[in-house]
Design an enzyme around this catalytic site. Structure first.
Site, PDB file in Angstrom:
ATOM      1  CG  HIS B  45      -1.888   1.110   1.280  1.00 17.98           C
ATOM      2  ND1 HIS B  45      -3.054   1.126   0.554  1.00 17.98           N
ATOM      3  CD2 HIS B  45      -1.865   2.272   1.976  1.00 17.98           C
ATOM      4  CE1 HIS B  45      -3.708   2.242   0.798  1.00 17.98           C
ATOM      5  NE2 HIS B  45      -3.010   2.958   1.652  1.00 17.98           N
ATOM      6  CE1 TYR B  48       0.540   3.319  -5.227  1.00 12.79           C
ATOM      7  CE2 TYR B  48       1.931   4.370  -3.576  1.00 12.79           C
ATOM      8  CZ  TYR B  48       0.725   4.269  -4.216  1.00 12.79           C
ATOM      9  OH  TYR B  48      -0.310   5.089  -3.872  1.00 12.79           O
ATOM     10  CB  SER B  90      -8.540   2.393  -3.344  1.00 13.41           C
ATOM     11  OG  SER B  90      -7.298   1.968  -2.842  1.00 13.41           O
ATOM     12  CG  HIS B  91     -10.075   3.666   2.756  1.00  7.92           C
ATOM     13  ND1 HIS B  91     -10.525   4.014   3.992  1.00  7.92           N
ATOM     14  CD2 HIS B  91      -8.726   3.688   2.849  1.00  7.92           C
ATOM     15  CE1 HIS B  91      -9.495   4.250   4.791  1.00  7.92           C
ATOM     16  NE2 HIS B  91      -8.391   4.063   4.117  1.00  7.92           N
ATOM     17  CG  HIS B  93      -8.304  -4.668   1.082  1.00  6.62           C
ATOM     18  ND1 HIS B  93      -7.669  -3.981   0.077  1.00  6.62           N
ATOM     19  CD2 HIS B  93      -8.263  -5.967   0.743  1.00  6.62           C
ATOM     20  CE1 HIS B  93      -7.257  -4.861  -0.839  1.00  6.62           C
ATOM     21  NE2 HIS B  93      -7.610  -6.067  -0.463  1.00  6.62           N
ATOM     22  CD  GLN B 237      -7.590   3.429   8.821  1.00  8.45           C
ATOM     23  OE1 GLN B 237      -8.620   2.921   8.420  1.00  8.45           O
ATOM     24  NE2 GLN B 237      -6.504   3.519   8.084  1.00  8.45           N
ATOM     25  CD  GLN B 311      -8.286   7.994   9.312  1.00 16.00           C
ATOM     26  OE1 GLN B 311      -8.726   8.578   8.346  1.00 16.00           O
ATOM     27  NE2 GLN B 311      -7.229   7.209   9.236  1.00 16.00           N
ATOM     28  CB  SER B 531      -6.253  -0.805  -4.598  1.00 21.98           C
ATOM     29  OG  SER B 531      -6.861  -1.780  -3.764  1.00 21.98           O
TER      30      SER B 531
END
Lengths: 214, 715
Positions: B45, B48, B90-91, B93, B237, B311, B531
């Site tokens: 993540h 890369y 992207s989120h 997962h 999170q 966060q 992702s």
């Protein structure tokens, strides 16, 4: 003639309200919620957003902000006080307007244009409009469902349809004196044809026309 | 249950080889905190490592690029002292494990990437993909993700002005949740993620650090799913949009007053990233004191503090004389802050905690020495067979097929989604969700920015290269029909397991396709995200690149083309190359055959460029301009009729072909002349949509279209 737009942490419509007032030839300034001297201002707007993240209840914490005592003073003196969306919720929490807001009937956030109809011109929000006039303005809220067990709120605007279950289809109300008003849709979002409607102009012009030197 | 304890590096998601290379860099066994830092920074993540070797293919230069890939967001010059910052993420997962918080924190993260650059975030676009809504689990995920985006985006005060949704079996075990953000800033407010000169102070701003999201990047985002994935819920999170809102306002005040040297957000890899990356970029070292970090739970260990993905945190780099002013602004906005470090000569990142040295590593090594894998890529043997199998779709009932398509949740109205999002805040939204490109005016100027985000798993499954290129062309046409000239692109590359050669083939083909189209259009790729590991129980998703293309309209067209502006008596024109009868990968094939075969029509550079120019020329003259995509011409026309509340009568050879570079124009007579690439196909009027004589009542079409998602949700 100058209106203050009070900035509570978490509100987000303050710049839009200032923009709209200035676009209509009025004067507005941002006021931090901790300020305790609003003596130079002839009226105030409590803008929409999510003050204090809606913690506890919408408007429940904002009502204790230091600036609110000045808002109460202005309201008591008969100056125009307008709450838009979250601002209306704050005015209810502060006891300046009757009733309270609960979640929309369908339990979802609603952001779209809605049709409303002017119910009375006897408020600072509608005095330049005509009874029965149709106004198309964007709604943008989750807790837009107003309930008023006291029955003392004066309905200024009614939804033509019933998007959220609000009592008496109220989209905007005022106190009995007519100088404190709350509105759930956003008139500042309906001042420009490019964005789909100019029907908010008459409401904001009513408010600006109600400002008299303190 | 396993009773043998795995070595720490494997528990953290590192291979034995990667562990050995850390030992090589340090010349010794790493301490626990050091290993934690390497494990997150070297995760797929963050590093890369499987894709980096290929990303250099993207064209990234143009005279208007101010900041290209590698920073927190890309930045382009849009003239008159204004810059636009854009980024996509992207989120996926986290959203599968916990849809509300996963989607919400995806929004929070992308916002920070953009306001880290000095920009005020002005708009969001969401691209979301799920399995069919006939399955209860998919309905739960879909509703949760939409609520999460609404809950965070609305409350943080940034409008969500567009996006897209797709449903396909391949996303059942692996939904995709991508989000793009656009920010606006004056040139003098640009801030970079640099630590600055030695002596600069590191100030941690925002929410207190807790144990949430520990290992989010390494454990969750960089591995595949199986039955035990739900146990990873603590790695997701938890978002707090109110804290983020205050953080945005505080940071913008810091930028306005010129109080920071650099800024880095804390996202994936938390403090590990926010200390090492800015130091690495600036070529300096840093001393960090973890005892100063404000925490919300006691007893946190050094590795936990360094890996936490709590966060709503930012790291500001501030010269000594400005520290007090920075802390005062944080206090005014009611956010916490702490001085946690100081930039040093040299290149060593030194971390202390509770009177102990917990890490002493070369700062740049976390980013620069990350593993680089040139994984084998191989064209899958099954693709030739699929290409050779022509779609077997015969349409005898055009009206029935059109009605069926309009009722598909991926084609029908997105109102159920976008009416839950504030899409009007800031008074910029000239064209909002449910159209081609979103058009946002810039107040006080004649300019407007247009953005279109596009993905299409069906096309890219059948032809990763041609499909990806077509996405770029489609997005370009989508912004062109709003009157905006394409200027920059960001991409989010959602793929399966990169350890499989066929997935790597899909990936490299996609990079090539995007690059070819961008080169032809003369637009740079200014940022992106990859992702991988979007597989569950060994089954990979379709290759699903999503592109976000930014265009500039200067000036805004005098007449804005809008879907709802068609009026009786106007002409309907089809522009672009004539369509072929190829239905490979089309929505119609999917609906009728419930499979995907054949080879989709490839893009054509000359036709693509010509269509973009034609659209730009017509914007300002035509009442309606609308790109032909999912469902073909018939659906495109129906969308115009439904929005305008009027019928139409057209004749066309290929009502459902999705061939590229085509759009419809609705105009008064006399605006467009007949040519090879402009065909008058009918007129507007009446209350039925007539295609080749087949009729569908407009009101009935509207009910199907508007009811597509609500009725699918009713189960």
């Amino acid at each position: 003639m100058r209106a203050g737009v009070i900035v509570f942490p978490g509100v987000n419509c303050e710049h839009d309200v200032v923009h709209a007032i200035e676009a209509l030839g009025g004067e507005a300034e941002l006021v931090w919620h901790r300020d305790t001297d609003l003596s130079g201002l002839d009226g105030v707007v409590l803008p929409g957003g999510f003050a204090h993240g809606d913690a506890l209840r919408t408007g429940a914490i904002a009502r204790f902000s230091p600036a609110m005592s000045e808002v109460e003073r202005l309201a008591g003196e008969g100056s125009p006080v307008l709450g838009i969306c979250n601002g209306w919720q704050m005015l209810c929490e502060a006891g300046l307007l009757p009733g309270a807001h609960i979640a929309n009937r369908d339990l979802s956030f609603i952001c779209r244009f809605v049709d409303t109809e002017v119910a009375t011109t006897d408020t600072i929000l509608t005095r330049s409009a005509e009874v029965g006039q149709r106004l198309r303005i964007p709604l943008n809220s989750y807790e837009g469902n107003w309930v008023d067990p006291t029955g003392t709120g004066r309905v200024a605007l009614r939804y033509v349809d019933d998007p959220n279950g609000s009592q008496d289809r109220a989209a905007a109300i005022s106190n009995e004196a007519g100088n404190v008003a709350g509105i759930m849709p956003h008139p500042e979002r309906a001042i420009d044809d490019l964005l789909g409607s100019t029907d908010g102009n008459v409401l904001l012009e009513s408010f600006l026309g109600s400002l008299v030197p303190a | 249950m396993t009773t043998v304890q795995e070595p720490l590096h494997r528990q953290l998601g590192m291979t034995d080889e990667e562990f050995e290379s850390v030992v090589g860099i340090l010349g010794r066994e790493p301490r626990a905190a050091e290993l934690a830092m390497y494990s997150v920074m070297w995760s797929e993540h963050c590093s890369y490592k499987s894709s980096r070797a290929h990303l250099g293919r993207f064209p990234t230069d143009a005279p208007w690029v101010v900041v290209g890939p590698g920073e927190n967001a890309g930045v382009v010059d849009i003239g008159d002292g204004w810059l636009a910052a854009l980024r996509i993420e992207s989120h996926n997962h986290p959203s599968f494990v916990e849809p509300y918080e996963g989607a919400a924190t995806g929004v929070g993260g992308i916002l920070r990437d953009v306001f880290t650059m000095g920009a005020r975030p002005i708009a969001l676009w969401d691209q979301i993909r799920f399995g069919p809504l006939s399955e209860p689990k998919n309905r739960y995920l879909f509703k949760g993700v939409v609520s999460g985006i609404a809950g965070y985006g609305n409350a943080v005060g940034v409008p969500t002005v567009g996006g897209e949704v797709e449903f396909d079996d391949c996303y059942t075990g692996n939904p995709l949740v991508n989000v793009m953000c656009l920010g606006l800033l004056r040139r003098e407010q640009l801030v970079l993620g640099t630590a600055g000169e030695p002596g600069t102070i590191a100030v941690l701003l925002g929410k207190a650090t807790g144990r949430d999201g520990i290992g989010g990047a390494s454990v969750l985002a960089s591995a595949s799913f199986d039955d035990e994935s739900q146990d990873k819920r603590p790695s997701v999170q938890v978002g707090d949009p109110f804290e983020e809102k205050k953080l945005i306002e505080a940071c913008l005040e810091l930028y306005e007053k010129g109080l920071v040297v650099g800024v880095q957000d804390l996202g994936a890899a938390g403090l590990s990233c926010a200390t090492s990356e800015p130091a690495g970029r600036a070529g300096v070292g840093m001393d960090v004191d973890l005892d100063q970090v404000h925490t919300r739970e006691s007893g946190m260990t050094a590795p936990e503090l360094l890996m936490s993905e709590s966060q709503e945190r930012m790291m500001a780099f501030v010269t000594v004389d400005k520290v007090d002013e920075v802390l005062a602004i944080a206090s005014k906005w009611e956010i916490d802050s702490a001085v946690i470090g100081e930039v040093k000569d040299g290149s060593t990142l030194t971390v202390r905690y509770q009177d102990e040295l917990v890490a002493e590593i070369p700062a740049a090594s976390l980013a620069d020495d990350a593993p680089l894998y040139n994984r084998p890529a191989e064209k899958p043997p099954w693709i030739e067979e699929i290409w050779a199998t022509e779609p077997a779709v015969e349409v005898t009932d055009v009206a029935g097929a059109l009605a069926g398509l309009l009722a598909q949740p991926g084609i029908g109205s997105s109102a159920w989604i976008h009416e839950q999002y504030d899409h009007m805040l800031f008074l910029n939204t000239v064209v909002g969700p449910g159209s081609d490109g979103s058009l946002l005016r810039i107040k006080g100027t004649e300019k407007a920015l247009s953005v279109s985000t596009d993905g299409n798993g069906r096309l890219c499954y059948l032809d990763p290269r041609g499909g990806a290129a077509r996405l770029v062309w489609e997005a370009a046409l989508n912004v062109a029909v709003t009157g905006a000239r394409p200027m920059a692109l960001v991409d989010n590359l959602n793929f399966g397991n990169p350890e499989k050669p066929e997935v790597m083939w899909q990936f490299t083909e996609t990079v090539e396709g995007i690059s070819e189209a961008c080169e032809a259009l003369g637009i740079p790729v200014v940022g992106g995200n990859v992702s991988f590991y979007n597989e569950t129980d060994g089954v990979d998703i379709h290759p699903t690149p999503v592109v976000g293309l930014l265009g500039l309209a200067d000036p805004v067209p005098a007449i804005i083309p809008r879907l709802g502006s068609a009026r009786a008596g106007m002409e309907v024109w089809e522009l672009g190359p004539p369509a072929t009868s190829n239905l490979a990968g089309s929505a119609l094939q999917k609906m009728v055959e419930n499979r995907l075969t054949g080879r989709p029509t490839p893009p054509d550079i000359a036709a693509g460029l010509s269509s973009v120019e034609t659209a730009l020329g017509l914007a300002g003259q035509a009442a309606v301009l609308h790109d032909i995509s999912d469902g073909g011409l018939a659906v495109t026309l129906a969308e115009i009729c439904i929005a305008s509340g009027v019928g139409a009568d057209v004749t066309t050879d290929e009502p459902f072909s999705e061939d590229p570079h085509r759009f419809l124009a609705v105009t008064d007579p006399g605006v467009i002349g007949e040519s090879a690439s402009a065909r008058k196909i009918g007129t507007i009027g009446g209350n039925t949509i007539r295609v080749n004589g087949a009729e569908l009542n407009v009101a009935e079409a509207a009910d199907l279209f508007k009811g597509a998602i609500p009725s699918a949700l009713a189960g």
